[in-house]
Design a protein around this motif. Sequence first.
Motif, PDB file in Angstrom:
ATOM      1  N   ASN A 121      39.703  72.517  24.966  1.00 33.21           N
ATOM      2  CA  ASN A 121      39.718  72.306  23.297  1.00 33.21           C
ATOM      3  C   ASN A 121      40.120  71.203  23.294  1.00 33.21           C
ATOM      4  N   GLU A 122      39.855  71.343  21.597  1.00 36.51           N
ATOM      5  CA  GLU A 122      40.219  69.788  21.042  1.00 36.51           C
ATOM      6  C   GLU A 122      41.761  69.641  20.609  1.00 36.51           C
ATOM      7  N   LEU A 123      42.494  68.208  21.184  1.00 36.23           N
ATOM      8  CA  LEU A 123      43.762  67.968  20.964  1.00 36.23           C
ATOM      9  C   LEU A 123      43.937  67.618  19.434  1.00 36.23           C
ATOM     10  N   GLY A 124      45.284  68.256  18.498  1.00 34.02           N
ATOM     11  CA  GLY A 124      45.618  67.796  17.359  1.00 34.02           C
ATOM     12  C   GLY A 124      45.946  66.611  17.233  1.00 34.02           C
ATOM     13  N   ILE A 125      45.562  66.513  16.068  1.00 34.22           N
ATOM     14  CA  ILE A 125      46.088  64.752  15.088  1.00 34.22           C
ATOM     15  C   ILE A 125      47.124  63.872  15.286  1.00 34.22           C
ATOM     16  N   SER A 126      48.427  65.157  15.528  1.00 32.88           N
ATOM     17  CA  SER A 126      49.179  64.411  15.724  1.00 32.88           C
ATOM     18  C   SER A 126      49.700  64.673  17.600  1.00 32.88           C
ATOM     19  N   THR A 127      49.192  65.198  18.109  1.00 34.05           N
ATOM     20  CA  THR A 127      49.105  65.056  19.585  1.00 34.05           C
ATOM     21  C   THR A 127      48.753  63.958  20.249  1.00 34.05           C
ATOM     22  N   GLU A 128      47.339  64.122  19.673  1.00 31.45           N
ATOM     23  CA  GLU A 128      46.113  62.819  20.000  1.00 31.45           C
ATOM     24  C   GLU A 128      47.582  61.060  19.840  1.00 31.45           C
ATOM     25  N   GLN A 129      47.788  61.342  18.418  1.00 26.00           N
ATOM     26  CA  GLN A 129      48.291  59.917  18.285  1.00 26.00           C
ATOM     27  C   GLN A 129      49.972  59.943  18.917  1.00 26.00           C
ATOM     28  N   HIS A 130      50.648  60.955  19.598  1.00 29.80           N
ATOM     29  CA  HIS A 130      51.295  61.074  19.990  1.00 29.80           C
ATOM     30  C   HIS A 130      51.253  60.111  21.849  1.00 29.80           C
ATOM     31  N   LYS A 132      48.610  58.350  22.307  1.00 29.91           N
ATOM     32  CA  LYS A 132      47.849  57.786  22.113  1.00 29.91           C
ATOM     33  C   LYS A 132      49.634  56.415  21.963  1.00 29.91           C
ATOM     34  N   LYS A 133      49.893  56.174  21.011  1.00 26.52           N
ATOM     35  CA  LYS A 133      50.839  55.519  21.184  1.00 26.52           C
ATOM     36  C   LYS A 133      52.098  55.816  21.558  1.00 26.52           C
ATOM     37  N   ASN A 134      52.166  55.940  22.832  1.00 25.89           N
ATOM     38  CA  ASN A 134      52.800  55.884  24.388  1.00 25.89           C
ATOM     39  C   ASN A 134      52.517  55.286  25.230  1.00 25.89           C
ATOM     40  N   ILE A 135      51.192  55.889  25.725  1.00 27.41           N
ATOM     41  CA  ILE A 135      49.844  54.713  26.412  1.00 27.41           C
ATOM     42  C   ILE A 135      50.491  53.760  25.676  1.00 27.41           C
ATOM     43  N   THR A 136      49.888  53.676  24.676  1.00 28.91           N
ATOM     44  CA  THR A 136      49.416  52.014  23.980  1.00 28.91           C
ATOM     45  C   THR A 136      51.466  51.088  24.353  1.00 28.91           C
ATOM     46  N   ASP A 137      52.031  51.815  23.996  1.00 32.38           N
ATOM     47  CA  ASP A 137      54.006  51.096  23.788  1.00 32.38           C
ATOM     48  C   ASP A 137      53.184  50.171  25.495  1.00 32.38           C
ATOM     49  N   GLU A 138      53.648  51.754  26.379  1.00 28.32           N
ATOM     50  CA  GLU A 138      54.013  50.864  28.548  1.00 28.32           C
ATOM     51  C   GLU A 138      52.098  50.291  28.264  1.00 28.32           C
ATOM     52  N   ILE A 139      51.525  50.400  27.837  1.00 28.40           N
ATOM     53  CA  ILE A 139      50.408  48.480  28.503  1.00 28.40           C
ATOM     54  C   ILE A 139      51.452  47.599  27.748  1.00 28.40           C
ATOM     55  N   ARG A 140      51.861  47.569  26.800  1.00 32.34           N
ATOM     56  CA  ARG A 140      51.301  46.483  25.594  1.00 32.34           C
ATOM     57  C   ARG A 140      53.084  45.833  26.699  1.00 32.34           C
ATOM     58  N   LYS A 141      54.080  46.455  27.239  1.00 37.37           N
ATOM     59  CA  LYS A 141      55.394  46.271  27.643  1.00 37.37           C
ATOM     60  C   LYS A 141      54.673  45.762  28.883  1.00 37.37           C
ATOM     61  N   ARG A 142      53.993  46.724  29.581  1.00 32.33           N
ATOM     62  CA  ARG A 142      53.924  46.118  31.312  1.00 32.33           C
ATOM     63  C   ARG A 142      52.882  44.566  31.248  1.00 32.33           C
ATOM     64  N   ALA A 143      52.371  44.431  30.510  1.00 32.89           N
ATOM     65  CA  ALA A 143      51.537  43.379  29.755  1.00 32.89           C
ATOM     66  C   ALA A 143      52.519  42.018  30.150  1.00 32.89           C
TER      67      ALA A 143
END
Length: 436
Positions: A121-130, A132-143
């Motif tokens: 099943n497809e992810l809901g918009i809020s779950t997908e954004q949640h 994406k945001k956490n992965i993006t923040d972690e990658i940015r922090k480690r970079a």
Amino acid sequence: MTKIWYIIQREYSTRVRKKSFILVTLLLPILMGVMTIVLVEIAANAQEKLTIAVKDDSGLFEDKFRGMDIGNSLRFIYLTNNPQSIDTLKHIYHNIDCDGLLYIPKIDLERPLGITYYSDNELGISTEQHIKKNITDEIRKRALEERHYNVDTIEMFNKPIGIEKIIDNEKKRGSSELAGIFGYACGFLIYIFLIVYGAMVMRSVTEEKTNRIVEVLVTTVKPFQLMMGKIIGIGAVGLTQFVLWGIFLFGINMLLPIFLGDKMMAMQQLQESSQMATSSIESTQLLMNLLNALHDLAIGRIIFSFIFYFIFGYLFYASQFAAIGAAMTDDSDAQSFTFPVTIPIIISMVLMSVTLSQPFSAAAFWGSMLPFSSPIIMITRIPFQVPWWEQILSMVILLVSSLGMAYVAAKIYRVGILIQGKKITFKEIGKWIFIK
């Protein structure tokens, strides 16, 4: 004055005893409460309840996903020591009671490619954004850490810069946005009152004229006394209804958290996470801004001004509606006669948006001076600390205009209230004003 008081009592008592008044006064808050309960129930039952398995070959996100759960609506199971390959896991994640599998390969922090979500099943918009945001923040922090940047320092400089405001040699600590909210709320309340209860005055006059009740009334009271008693009486009915609505809605808002507290808190938590909620420091700052705004808003001045513009704005427009009701001999004429009266009120609402963004512009100034728009525009500007001389000038103009409008309306009312079966024109109404 005694006769006017009797008319006020008659208008007030007969209307507040009507079943329609009681039903509307009781049903509106109840319907709003029911609607809130329905929306909470729908939102609570509509929330995704997902359990997502996480296969992280990069080893970068273990701690991150352990803190990403959102109550019971979203949970992550971290497959730390699972030796199975992704090709196997993407077919058997159902066996560990998971709804999907999030795969994070060994990635280059500069080009984080290959992150994949497997599910039926497809992810809901809020779950997908949640996610994406956490992965993006972690990658940015480690970079940043890989480049030996101090992440805490960078986050500190990412915060918005505050501006200290010294207005008229006085320090202001509140927020312009919060001042705008207060101004808009006051202006909108007056707008609703003018439209709804002004039209009610017109309908009341028209009904009495059509039923010929007024022909009996004018034998004992003067037309001016009848008109003013009707305007004040209906205004008092409107105020009563507004006060009761406020009390009922306040009571409902106090009771709802008792019965729906858990669901409302869960919804709030999900909403905050999906909308990238602010940090606790920012939340504290927002609360401080609200308290400072209440301090700087001069609540006493706003309440006094609201009452004044509420009363005399209503008198100004209700007089016009009463005159129109007296002049009308057919309900089909209502639209053509009321159009010139309602247009300034509608224009005032449009002008209010300009006033909120530029409260000291020329348009806002003249809008707060003209009696047709000042009840809405000036009360919108007052939370922005309008100079007293502007407000006093606006109040004097509105006071004189309201009394003048009541006088003119009374002259139209005196003649028009007894006319039956004749088509009335604006030209003829103009002549009535000068009849002695």
